[in-house]
Design an enzyme around this catalytic site. Sequence first.
Site, mmCIF file in Angstrom:
data_model
loop_
_atom_site.group_PDB
_atom_site.id
_atom_site.type_symbol
_atom_site.label_atom_id
_atom_site.label_comp_id
_atom_site.label_asym_id
_atom_site.label_seq_id
_atom_site.Cartn_x
_atom_site.Cartn_y
_atom_site.Cartn_z
ATOM 1 C CB CYS A 14 -0.892 -0.014 1.230
ATOM 2 S SG CYS A 14 -2.325 1.046 1.075
ATOM 3 C CB CYS A 88 -3.684 2.177 -2.252
ATOM 4 S SG CYS A 88 -2.368 0.955 -2.250
ATOM 5 C CB CYS A 92 4.243 -5.386 -7.150
ATOM 6 S SG CYS A 92 3.452 -5.328 -5.574
#
Length: 140
Positions: A14, A88, A92
């Site tokens: 996040c 959010c 990655c």
Amino acid sequence: MADSSGKPSVLFVCVHNAGRSQMAAAWLTRLAGDRVEVRSAGSNPGASVNPAAVEAMAEVGIDISAETPKILTVDAVRESDVCITMGCGDTCPVFPGKRYLDWKLDDPAGQGVEAVRPVRDEIKTLIEGLIKEIAPEPTA
């Protein structure tokens, strides 16, 4: 799907690593025990864990007050079997053979504990489902 210890590894991501990802990591640690390796991080970590998230988790007997937001690293992703973003918009690095999930959760930032409780409970439900998939209880 496991690290060298034979345990699956999960990374919660996040942006600020201060609320949802911290609660998710704490739930997974509590509910799966040592059957899963747990990490959490964010691309722009906050200065501290959200006090409302700390309070909401304390209400269910989980102390996350000593946790600190951590920076997301390529190595953390590489070393994880499952990478879960918390709805959010954080991303990655993508590596083959990893599993990527995005849990659409309300952002508790700036909210009181009343607004954080439903997010905490939704995360617990998601974690329970994840454990059944990746680290079910050993059968006797």
